[in-house]
Design an enzyme around this catalytic site. Structure first.
Site, mmCIF file in Angstrom:
data_model
loop_
_atom_site.group_PDB
_atom_site.id
_atom_site.type_symbol
_atom_site.label_atom_id
_atom_site.label_comp_id
_atom_site.label_asym_id
_atom_site.label_seq_id
_atom_site.Cartn_x
_atom_site.Cartn_y
_atom_site.Cartn_z
ATOM 1 N N MET A 44 4.387 41.634 40.516
ATOM 2 C CA MET A 44 3.909 42.760 39.753
ATOM 3 C C MET A 44 2.820 42.346 38.778
ATOM 4 O O MET A 44 1.937 43.120 38.477
ATOM 5 C CB MET A 44 5.075 43.410 39.004
ATOM 6 C CG MET A 44 4.689 44.652 38.270
ATOM 7 S SD MET A 44 6.137 45.490 37.628
ATOM 8 C CE MET A 44 5.648 45.677 35.953
ATOM 9 N N THR A 75 1.073 38.631 36.384
ATOM 10 C CA THR A 75 1.012 37.200 36.112
ATOM 11 C C THR A 75 1.341 36.994 34.644
ATOM 12 O O THR A 75 0.858 37.730 33.790
ATOM 13 C CB THR A 75 -0.403 36.657 36.407
ATOM 14 O OG1 THR A 75 -0.724 36.939 37.770
ATOM 15 C CG2 THR A 75 -0.471 35.161 36.177
ATOM 16 N N VAL A 76 2.179 35.985 34.354
ATOM 17 C CA VAL A 76 2.584 35.695 32.979
ATOM 18 C C VAL A 76 1.848 34.439 32.515
ATOM 19 O O VAL A 76 1.824 33.430 33.215
ATOM 20 C CB VAL A 76 4.109 35.492 32.869
ATOM 21 C CG1 VAL A 76 4.497 35.187 31.424
ATOM 22 C CG2 VAL A 76 4.853 36.708 33.384
ATOM 23 N N LYS A 135 2.044 39.037 29.840
ATOM 24 C CA LYS A 135 2.148 39.441 31.249
ATOM 25 C C LYS A 135 1.110 40.513 31.524
ATOM 26 O O LYS A 135 1.123 41.579 30.920
ATOM 27 C CB LYS A 135 3.537 39.974 31.569
ATOM 28 C CG LYS A 135 3.691 40.361 33.038
ATOM 29 C CD LYS A 135 5.125 40.757 33.355
ATOM 30 C CE LYS A 135 5.316 40.968 34.833
ATOM 31 N NZ LYS A 135 6.735 41.227 35.145
ATOM 32 N N ASP A 179 12.383 38.995 41.707
ATOM 33 C CA ASP A 179 12.075 37.601 42.024
ATOM 34 C C ASP A 179 13.001 36.664 41.258
ATOM 35 O O ASP A 179 12.546 35.817 40.494
ATOM 36 C CB ASP A 179 10.606 37.318 41.695
ATOM 37 C CG ASP A 179 10.095 36.041 42.340
ATOM 38 O OD1 ASP A 179 10.738 35.546 43.292
ATOM 39 O OD2 ASP A 179 9.061 35.526 41.887
#
Length: 116
Positions: free
Chosen positions: A1, A3-4, A18, A104
């Protein structure tokens, strides 16, 4: 969903940033999921779901991932393993009650900190 990233706020504190993937930018359901996630994660410091770039900034939880911990210290067992399972189950219940489904779950996405 999304990228952190590990980032720093203007005061120099580490935060988790995020950013929603750009290909989801026009997906209103992805933006709603990001809002629901904000209600269920560590302390939220900033949230943007309406602008061109949707993001969430949360408190940074310092510590290794469960995968790193297992590589360095070996597998969990006994009471430690039961406590870990209980905490993970409680975290998932809280997420699901907030309307968030974690898509995830794996040892590389589970943080092991001094707080639990």
């Amino acid at each position: 969903m999304g990228t952190v990233y590990l980032a720093q706020d203007p005061a120099g504190n580490f935060v988790a940033f995020k950013l929603l993937h750009s290909f989801l930018g026009s997906d209103s359901s992805a933006r709603k999921r990001l809002s629901r996630e904000a209600a269920a994660v560590a302390r939220v410091l900033d949230l943007e779901t309406e602008g061109a770039d949707a993001f969430i900034v949360t408190e940074f939880i310092s510590g290794p991932t469960l995968a790193q911990d297992i590589r360095e210290a070996g597998p969990w067992s006994g009471d430690d393993l039961v406590d870990l399972a209980d905490r993970l189950a409680a975290a998932l219940r809280q997420l699901h009650q907030s309307g968030v489904i974690h898509r995830d779950i794996k040892p590389g996405n589970i943080m092991v900190s001094a707080r639990g």
